[in-house]
Write a protein that holds these residues in place. Sequence first.
Motif, PDB file in Angstrom:
ATOM      1  N   LEU A  59      15.016  31.486  22.850  1.00  0.00           N
ATOM      2  CA  LEU A  59      13.829  31.882  23.237  1.00  0.00           C
ATOM      3  C   LEU A  59      12.712  30.901  23.614  1.00  0.00           C
ATOM      4  CD1 LEU A  59      11.274  34.257  22.812  1.00  0.00           C
ATOM      5  CD2 LEU A  59      11.304  33.396  20.586  1.00  0.00           C
ATOM      6  N   VAL A  60      11.856  31.132  24.541  1.00  0.00           N
ATOM      7  CA  VAL A  60      11.063  30.009  24.980  1.00  0.00           C
ATOM      8  C   VAL A  60       9.449  30.610  24.974  1.00  0.00           C
ATOM      9  CG1 VAL A  60      10.389  28.182  26.738  1.00  0.00           C
ATOM     10  CG2 VAL A  60      12.772  28.964  26.425  1.00  0.00           C
ATOM     11  N   SER A  61       8.656  30.212  24.225  1.00  0.00           N
ATOM     12  CA  SER A  61       7.236  30.877  24.226  1.00  0.00           C
ATOM     13  C   SER A  61       6.268  29.908  24.004  1.00  0.00           C
ATOM     14  CB  SER A  61       7.168  31.717  22.973  1.00  0.00           C
ATOM     15  OG  SER A  61       7.467  30.928  21.733  1.00  0.00           O
ATOM     16  N   THR A  62       5.002  30.119  24.512  1.00  0.00           N
ATOM     17  CA  THR A  62       3.804  29.427  24.357  1.00  0.00           C
ATOM     18  C   THR A  62       2.530  30.302  24.323  1.00  0.00           C
ATOM     19  OG1 THR A  62       2.661  27.401  25.486  1.00  0.00           O
ATOM     20  CG2 THR A  62       3.452  29.256  26.898  1.00  0.00           C
ATOM     21  N   GLY A  63       1.403  29.862  24.212  1.00  0.00           N
ATOM     22  CA  GLY A  63       0.201  30.469  24.056  1.00  0.00           C
ATOM     23  C   GLY A  63      -1.213  29.987  24.152  1.00  0.00           C
ATOM     24  N   PHE A  64      -1.945  30.353  23.511  1.00  0.00           N
ATOM     25  CA  PHE A  64      -3.332  29.815  23.216  1.00  0.00           C
ATOM     26  C   PHE A  64      -3.761  29.866  22.136  1.00  0.00           C
ATOM     27  CE2 PHE A  64      -4.490  34.064  24.889  1.00  0.00           C
ATOM     28  CZ  PHE A  64      -5.436  34.273  24.079  1.00  0.00           C
ATOM     29  N   HIS A  65      -4.650  29.016  21.662  1.00  0.00           N
ATOM     30  CA  HIS A  65      -5.437  28.973  20.442  1.00  0.00           C
ATOM     31  C   HIS A  65      -6.890  28.898  20.558  1.00  0.00           C
ATOM     32  CE1 HIS A  65      -6.727  27.034  16.404  1.00  0.00           C
ATOM     33  NE2 HIS A  65      -7.644  26.460  17.284  1.00  0.00           N
ATOM     34  N   ALA A  66      -7.740  29.793  19.790  1.00  0.00           N
ATOM     35  CA  ALA A  66      -9.181  30.036  20.040  1.00  0.00           C
ATOM     36  C   ALA A  66      -9.724  29.915  18.519  1.00  0.00           C
ATOM     37  CB  ALA A  66      -9.464  31.373  20.452  1.00  0.00           C
ATOM     38  N   PRO A  67     -10.654  29.056  18.166  1.00  0.00           N
ATOM     39  CA  PRO A  67     -11.576  28.798  17.274  1.00  0.00           C
ATOM     40  C   PRO A  67     -12.269  29.895  16.924  1.00  0.00           C
ATOM     41  CG  PRO A  67     -12.093  27.022  18.745  1.00  0.00           C
ATOM     42  CD  PRO A  67     -10.854  27.922  19.139  1.00  0.00           C
ATOM     43  N   PHE A  73     -10.741  25.871  22.107  1.00  0.00           N
ATOM     44  CA  PHE A  73      -9.975  26.634  22.934  1.00  0.00           C
ATOM     45  C   PHE A  73      -9.049  25.837  23.533  1.00  0.00           C
ATOM     46  CE2 PHE A  73      -8.082  28.858  26.442  1.00  0.00           C
ATOM     47  CZ  PHE A  73      -7.915  30.149  25.994  1.00  0.00           C
ATOM     48  N   GLY A  74      -7.572  26.059  23.365  1.00  0.00           N
ATOM     49  CA  GLY A  74      -6.439  25.421  24.079  1.00  0.00           C
ATOM     50  C   GLY A  74      -5.075  26.070  23.965  1.00  0.00           C
ATOM     51  N   ILE A  75      -4.143  25.277  24.817  1.00  0.00           N
ATOM     52  CA  ILE A  75      -2.893  25.827  24.844  1.00  0.00           C
ATOM     53  C   ILE A  75      -2.073  25.573  23.775  1.00  0.00           C
ATOM     54  CG2 ILE A  75      -0.870  25.849  26.207  1.00  0.00           C
ATOM     55  CD1 ILE A  75      -3.273  27.408  27.547  1.00  0.00           C
ATOM     56  N   LEU A  76      -0.999  26.404  23.033  1.00  0.00           N
ATOM     57  CA  LEU A  76      -0.271  25.941  21.892  1.00  0.00           C
ATOM     58  C   LEU A  76       1.021  25.332  22.849  1.00  0.00           C
ATOM     59  CD1 LEU A  76      -0.524  29.235  20.082  1.00  0.00           C
ATOM     60  CD2 LEU A  76      -1.647  27.197  19.322  1.00  0.00           C
ATOM     61  N   PRO A  77       1.634  24.378  21.767  1.00  0.00           N
ATOM     62  CA  PRO A  77       2.889  23.643  22.211  1.00  0.00           C
ATOM     63  C   PRO A  77       4.035  24.711  22.365  1.00  0.00           C
ATOM     64  CG  PRO A  77       2.227  23.164  20.081  1.00  0.00           C
ATOM     65  CD  PRO A  77       1.176  24.116  20.650  1.00  0.00           C
ATOM     66  N   PRO A  78       4.826  24.283  23.367  1.00  0.00           N
ATOM     67  CA  PRO A  78       5.880  25.221  23.507  1.00  0.00           C
ATOM     68  C   PRO A  78       7.056  25.524  22.235  1.00  0.00           C
ATOM     69  CG  PRO A  78       5.893  23.762  25.366  1.00  0.00           C
ATOM     70  CD  PRO A  78       4.969  23.242  24.412  1.00  0.00           C
ATOM     71  N   GLU A  79       7.534  26.597  21.964  1.00  0.00           N
ATOM     72  CA  GLU A  79       8.356  26.827  20.744  1.00  0.00           C
ATOM     73  C   GLU A  79       9.642  27.212  21.358  1.00  0.00           C
ATOM     74  OE1 GLU A  79       8.065  30.067  17.847  1.00  0.00           O
ATOM     75  OE2 GLU A  79       6.883  28.736  16.976  1.00  0.00           O
ATOM     76  N   LEU A  80      10.718  26.463  20.971  1.00  0.00           N
ATOM     77  CA  LEU A  80      12.132  26.977  21.189  1.00  0.00           C
ATOM     78  C   LEU A  80      12.862  27.480  20.001  1.00  0.00           C
ATOM     79  CD1 LEU A  80      13.070  23.919  23.370  1.00  0.00           C
ATOM     80  CD2 LEU A  80      12.159  26.162  24.165  1.00  0.00           C
ATOM     81  N   LEU A 124      -2.834  15.678  31.423  1.00  0.00           N
ATOM     82  CA  LEU A 124      -2.586  16.221  30.154  1.00  0.00           C
ATOM     83  C   LEU A 124      -3.708  16.206  29.375  1.00  0.00           C
ATOM     84  CD1 LEU A 124      -0.440  17.325  28.126  1.00  0.00           C
ATOM     85  CD2 LEU A 124      -0.232  14.755  27.115  1.00  0.00           C
ATOM     86  N   TRP A 125      -4.123  17.568  28.956  1.00  0.00           N
ATOM     87  CA  TRP A 125      -5.548  17.719  28.101  1.00  0.00           C
ATOM     88  C   TRP A 125      -5.059  17.956  26.594  1.00  0.00           C
ATOM     89  CZ3 TRP A 125     -10.015  21.129  30.342  1.00  0.00           C
ATOM     90  CH2 TRP A 125     -11.132  20.912  29.388  1.00  0.00           C
ATOM     91  N   LEU A 126      -5.263  17.048  25.649  1.00  0.00           N
ATOM     92  CA  LEU A 126      -5.305  17.304  24.299  1.00  0.00           C
ATOM     93  C   LEU A 126      -6.556  17.819  23.593  1.00  0.00           C
ATOM     94  CD1 LEU A 126      -3.332  14.150  23.326  1.00  0.00           C
ATOM     95  CD2 LEU A 126      -2.174  16.403  23.860  1.00  0.00           C
ATOM     96  N   ARG A 127      -6.390  19.175  23.090  1.00  0.00           N
ATOM     97  CA  ARG A 127      -7.679  19.645  22.668  1.00  0.00           C
ATOM     98  C   ARG A 127      -7.798  19.641  21.091  1.00  0.00           C
ATOM     99  NH1 ARG A 127     -11.229  21.706  26.347  1.00  0.00           N
ATOM    100  NH2 ARG A 127     -11.567  23.716  25.448  1.00  0.00           N
ATOM    101  N   SER A 128      -8.990  19.638  20.865  1.00  0.00           N
ATOM    102  CA  SER A 128      -9.469  19.466  19.591  1.00  0.00           C
ATOM    103  C   SER A 128      -9.121  21.054  18.801  1.00  0.00           C
ATOM    104  CB  SER A 128     -10.852  19.313  19.301  1.00  0.00           C
ATOM    105  OG  SER A 128     -11.269  19.670  17.823  1.00  0.00           O
ATOM    106  N   PRO A 129      -8.560  21.043  17.528  1.00  0.00           N
ATOM    107  CA  PRO A 129      -8.600  22.532  16.966  1.00  0.00           C
ATOM    108  C   PRO A 129      -9.861  23.233  16.979  1.00  0.00           C
ATOM    109  CG  PRO A 129      -7.537  20.855  15.454  1.00  0.00           C
ATOM    110  CD  PRO A 129      -8.196  19.988  16.600  1.00  0.00           C
ATOM    111  N   GLU A 130     -10.927  22.675  17.006  1.00  0.00           N
ATOM    112  CA  GLU A 130     -12.318  23.330  16.822  1.00  0.00           C
ATOM    113  C   GLU A 130     -12.475  23.891  18.576  1.00  0.00           C
ATOM    114  OE1 GLU A 130     -15.020  20.649  15.689  1.00  0.00           O
ATOM    115  OE2 GLU A 130     -14.153  20.475  13.697  1.00  0.00           O
TER     116      GLU A 130
END
Length: 622
Positions: free
Chosen positions: A165-173, A149-156, A141-147
């Motif tokens: 609806l099940v979704s996820t994605g990625f975050h990029a500063p 690039f990382g994966i967004l947590p799942p959303e239900l 499990l890799w917990l990424r800093s908001p600063e």
Amino acid sequence: MAPGPTTAKTHLTLLGAFLGVGSLLISKAARADPAPGPAHYDVKFEAGHLELEPETGRLLLSQGFAVRVARYRLVGDSVSLENSSGGVLVDGKGRLAFCACPSPPLTLGFTAATVAPPGDLLMRNAVLRVGPVPVFWTPYLWLRSPERFGILPPELAYRAEEGLLVSTGFHAPLATAEGDAQNSFDLRAGPYLRGGGVGKLRLATQNTSTYLEADYQQRWAYSADVRGVQEIQSDALAWDADWRGGARARQSAVRLLDAATRFDHARAQVSTVGPLGGVGFGPVLVEARGEAVSTLLAGAATTFWMQKDVAPFARFQTLGELTEFQGARESSLAFAHSGTSLEADGHVEGLGVHAEVAHDLSYFGESGAGLLVNQPGVALRLLVPSVRSWENTADPIVHFVEPNLLVAASHSIRAGSVGAGAFQQFEQPVGLDGSTFVAATGLRNALGRWGARRSAELSLASGWVSARGKPTLAHLGRAQIDMGAVTGSSSLALSSQSTTMLGSVAVGGAGQPRLFVRLASNYGNSPELAGNLEVWNKAEQSALGWLQSRGDSLGGELNLPFSRAMAVSVGSDWDAREARMLAMTSTAAYRHPCGCLALTGGAGARSGRHGLDAWVNVDLFP
């Protein structure tokens, strides 16, 4: 001595070893270019017993340890710490908490971990526990800093007509040239279990906000909420879009406002501002929301404005807009408006005088037909203000009373004709040609402590409004109150032909039960009276706006904070005339006292959608 320009070193500092407290400091060397100094990243720890292995440089923590790094806290019985080029290596079993409280609601167990700057944490054999109960395991499990690039947590989410609806994605500063990493780009997508799916894009910067969503299930629905401003040398580029289109535009909208909005719009404009005013130009798109047949109109708009003090007591201002649209079905729509006024204020032995000469010119064009409305007007208001203070303090109770007399006249000349569509697209009232005369008396009454923002104000005016020689007795009212625990405002226009009222009130202070109530009512909807009252509304600066249809709506929301950690909210909107519910929502929010967890859940329903929509949001870093 500082490291060389192409090397990077790590340093180990042991402080207070005999007390069982220390810190690891990771430093990255500065490059040869003129960049800021070394970036530091602290790992603080404490343990019942510390031991340093000179051969390996490892720190052995035993008899209970706690490692604090950025937003994380690692605890356990015994572990070893080793500095490396990739960060601090944590070897041994432990638990990760997102706060410093002794009994966190959520923890992550691990058998080894790596702490890496600027705030990443990579764990091996991670086990998620809710309290003492394990609910999820993953080998890494890799917990990424908001600063980073990382994966967004799942959303239900469960949507009544579309399903789960099940979704996820990625975050990029998105770091700027100044090193500001607050800008970010999020992309999220996921499927409905019944087929179809949703994609969302969110871009946030200091000067812009962009949200795009595409929703497909047999038919499309898409929406955009985009706005921002950007300076271009001496000019400025601004844009704004509120759009919801597609065959399911209204049907898939969960919020009542999204389904009830009549028109979509998108606009961009480049403007130049000078010492006296400015001019702007840019494209405009307009479409009736949710129509089965496309009504898209595309065109360009030009705006201008100017304001200048022509004397110590007088000012001149003018503004205008010219917009021309062309539709796909050879339909065209044009709107041009200019408003010019000269205002003067004076005082004569306690008597205030406000005089205004104004001229409005409007043109509406639709599919070859056109209507020109030429409307000059004058207004004179006499004021007798009186102020009294009862206390000799820094913020005394002040009573302000202002009787006034208003005389206003306007003459409207209409040439040509056009359908109602032009007025509806630009949300303009349909006035009548001929002369309008207003003679009214009013009273403004205000009382309060203005420094403490505790005040109440009531303004009433009554008079005769005459158009085409047909006088009508009408009344205007406005009330505002701010008493801390009670705030509200309302506006009222009343006559024998029509009544229009808008109002809202909030009862309850911060951290207490709070009730919001809002009301909108329109009886009669007389176009003639609306045109007559328009002159008076301008003089009174009324907040009534323009209600285009008859009806009554009543809305309310009740917020109940049960404690500092738990709150519930229930709200509803009704068609008060037909006693029919328009929308209902309820939410519950929980925030752990340590601030390590926030849960928000809700459900809602609205007219036009079948069933109940529900959602749950989990935030580990509220």
